[in-house]
Every structure is written in structure tokens, then in C-alpha cells.
Design a protein around this motif. Structure first.
Motif, PDB file in Angstrom:
ATOM      1  N   ARG A 309       0.618  -1.206   0.039  1.00  0.00           N
ATOM      2  CA  ARG A 309      -0.633   0.178  -0.091  1.00  0.00           C
ATOM      3  C   ARG A 309       0.653   0.783   0.575  1.00  0.00           C
ATOM      4  N   THR A 310       2.012   1.126   0.323  1.00  0.00           N
ATOM      5  CA  THR A 310       3.110   2.316   0.598  1.00  0.00           C
ATOM      6  C   THR A 310       4.495   2.461  -0.991  1.00  0.00           C
ATOM      7  N   ARG A 314       6.903  -1.543  -1.648  1.00  0.00           N
ATOM      8  CA  ARG A 314       7.028  -1.624  -2.874  1.00  0.00           C
ATOM      9  C   ARG A 314       8.884  -2.103  -3.499  1.00  0.00           C
ATOM     10  N   ASN A 352       5.606   3.893   8.870  1.00  0.00           N
ATOM     11  CA  ASN A 352       4.861   4.038   7.499  1.00  0.00           C
ATOM     12  C   ASN A 352       5.499   3.694   6.577  1.00  0.00           C
ATOM     13  N   ARG A 353       5.784   1.975   6.602  1.00  0.00           N
ATOM     14  CA  ARG A 353       6.201   0.582   5.534  1.00  0.00           C
ATOM     15  C   ARG A 353       4.808   0.122   4.153  1.00  0.00           C
TER      16      ARG A 353
END
Length: 353
Positions: A309-310, A314, A352-353
Motif C-alpha cells: 500500500r506504500t 513496494r 509508515n511502510r
């Protein structure tokens, strides 16, 4: 007749002398006072045992059990066996909680007749003596109308990190006792315990509020060290979760993606574990271990199905997806270096991964 408290609070205590008074103090400051606190001194070698005795001497709601060291799971189970409250609450000895936590959780669980009440929490990662990075985890404001509805949305709660730990929850004691649910005496006992709790549960609700402050890891914590069995433990956890969803008869594309992404994220942690500075494997052994982890059929399938999602996740998964062992090893070494040398940066990246 003796009064049975509304809540029995269980705290395993092992070498947390600098923090245990703050933990208990945050409970004594609660706006809800109908509780007992069971402190289990699990063979502490510092002054934790005496601190527990001092706390009990000053508050009749506090009692202490001293025992030989057997681990947090055994300590919790001993306390569960002596608890008398309608609900159980589990706390760690180095954490603390906001003053309305018990009042809000108990009022919610009692009014809605819940067997499990779930709330949000804070993760406070200290990078100096008095500075920390605070992460927040928020629960939806919801009472699930049925067992089926809870099961269909449980993956969303797992995704928000709400179903792993015991300390953001209130458990109905009779529900656990009637099913013989206890903490398994193993490392990382929280997940298997909570999987047993939710396996057949029907009455579940969530509060959109945060109360508990979790200290992610002290410098001497086991969570910061190399663990030779980490990969095997993560494989075991994945089997537990896939078995649970198979038992529930749920196999949607959304749930399959959640399971794949969860597996892929933890595979990165296993790679970092191999590059930990306390790992004594040779360079060749490290490469072989990483090759083994990222080349299994279910690893390849999970890396293919996962939908990060980030951009950060990825990029993190790219070396594993490519199957490039040396690049994956290099990435793990970078993550390990950041973790060891900048707790602040590591905590922010992980959050925040």
C-alpha cells in the motif's frame, strides 16, 4: 461474602524495576476503581520483586505472586487461575495507560454484553532518555452484529495491528475459562493466545479510542537480538492464520491478499534477522539461509499476491520478488544497520511502510 471485582488485571513482572511503579500507578489513577491487580514476579533478579511487595503494601487491591522464572506466558496463566474478576485485562510491567481506559472498556463491554472489547493504542519508541516517536493504532467504533460479520472483517483488524497483543483488550473471564484458553508457553505467545480467543467468539466490539502506551523495545529486549528460530516461528504463525481462515470457510481475494502481504512483510523481518550484528552465521551461510527463505513456493506465491500500500513497501519487497539473494542480503544489512544505529528513523520507517 467477599467482593469479586469487575476486572482482574494481570501483570507479569521480570526485571522491570524502573518501570513497574509507573505501570501500577497508571492503574491506580484510573477513573474506574473496581479491580484487582495481580503482579506475578517471575523470578526477577533486580528489585522488581520488592517493588511489587511495596505496591501491595500500599494498596489492598494489589497482590503479589513470587515464582521461579518461567516466562511471561506461565506467569499470566498462574494469575488467570487466581483471578476472580468478571473481565480480564493484561498489562506489561514496563508500559502505562490513560486514566479512563478501564472505565471506558468496562462500560462498553458490559453494556454491549461483549466477550471481547478491543481499543486502539500508542507505540512509544524512545530514541533518547526522554524523546520518543509515537505511533498510533486506531480501532473502528463498532459492535459486530454477528460472529460471521466479525470473521469477515477480522483481517482489517489484523491489518491495523489490533488483534495481536493482549493489552488493548478486555476479555470476559468465563469465556476463556469455559474453553480452557490459556497462553501457550512459547516465544511470541500473544498471537496464538488471541487466535484461540477469536476462533469461536461471537460478541466482539471495538472502541475508537487509544489508551495503552506500549514501549516497543528496551535496548536489552529479546526483540532486538538475533533469533535462530525466527523464520520457523513466522512460518508457524502463517500456518496458524491460514488454518484459521480455512476453518472459518473464508477465502476471498481480499483475505488472500492480506495473508500474502502479511507473510511478505514478515519475510523482510526474517531477512533482517539474518543480517543482525549478533548473528554468527558465516557470509555463505547467510546467503544460503536467505535463498532458502525467499525461494519456497509459498514465499514466491505470497510475494506475487501481495499488493503493498506504500511505495516504501513496494521498494522493500522488490529484491525479494526478484529472487536476487545478494541484493536481498544487502537490503537486510541496511535495515539492520538503521535499526541498530537510529531507533528514531527505524521506528518511523516501520510505522509508515
Amino acid at each position: 461474602m467477599p467482593h469479586n471485582p469487575a476486572i482482574s488485571i494481570v501483570i507479569p513482572v521480570y526485571n522491570v524495576e524502573p518501570w513497574i511503579r509507573r505501570a501500577v500507578g497508571s492503574l491506580q489513577a484510573q477513573t474506574f476503581g473496581d479491580f484487582e491487580i495481580i503482579l506475578v514476579d517471575d523470578g526477577s533478579t533486580d528489585g522488581s520483586g520488592q517493588a511489587c511487595d511495596d505496591l501491595a503494601a500500599g494498596d489492598g487491591r494489589v497482590r503479589v505472586i513470587h515464582q521461579k522464572n518461567g516466562g511471561a506466558a506461565r506467569a499470566r496463566n498462574v494469575a488467570i487461575g487466581q483471578a476472580s474478576g468478571e473481565f480480564l485485562y493484561f498489562m506489561d510491567g514496563d508500559d502505562w495507560c490513560e486514566p479512563t481506559m478501564l472505565e471506558d472498556l468496562h462500560g462498553f463491554a458490559a453494556e454491549q454484553k461483549l466477550d471481547l472489547a478491543v481499543a486502539g493504542f500508542y507505540i512509544d519508541t524512545y530514541y533518547t532518555e526522554d524523546k520518543f516517536y509515537r505511533e498510533t493504532r486506531t480501532a473502528p467504533d463498532k459492535v459486530f452484529s454477528s460472529q460471521r460479520e466479525f470473521r469477515e472483517h477480522a483481517h482489517e483488524l489484523f491489518d491495523a495491528q489490533l488483534l495481536y497483543a493482549p493489552w488493548n483488550k478486555l476479555y470476559r473471564r468465563s469465556y476463556l475459562n469455559e474453553r480452557g484458553i490459556a497462553f501457550p508457553e512459547t516465544f511470541w505467545d500473544d498471537l496464538p493466545f488471541n487466535l484461540d480467543v477469536i476462533r469461536e467468539i461471537g460478541r466482539v466490539g471495538c472502541l475508537n479510542a487509544r489508551y495503552y502506551h506500549f514501549l516497543r523495545a528496551r535496548s536489552e529486549s529479546e526483540n532486538t537480538k538475533y533469533r535462530a528460530d525466527m523464520y520457523d516461528k513466522r512460518e508457524e504463525e502463517h500456518r496458524w492464520l491460514t488454518d484459521l481462515y480455512a476453518q472459518w470457510g473464508l477465502d476471498s481475494a481480499e483475505i488472500q491478499e492480506f495473508l500474502a502481504r502479511r507473510y511478505a512483510e514478515r519475510l523482510v523481518g526474517c531477512v533482517e534477522n539474518v543480517t543482525n550484528r549478533s548473528c554468527e552465521l558465516s557470509p555463505a551461510e547467510k546467503r544460503a539461509e536467505i535463498r532458502r527463505m525467499i525461494s519456497t513456493p509459498h514465499a514466491r506465491e505470497a510475494l506475487e499476491k501481495a499488493r503493498p500500500r506504500t511505495a516504501l513497501l513496494r521498494a522493500t519487497l522488490a529484491p525479494l520478488r526478484s529472487g536476487n539473494v545478494r541484493l536481498t542480503l544487502w537490503e537486510g544489512a541496511v535495515i539492520s544497520w538503521v535499526r541498530q544505529h537510529s531507533t528514531n528513523v527505524f521506528a518511523r520507517l516501520k510505522a509508515n511502510r
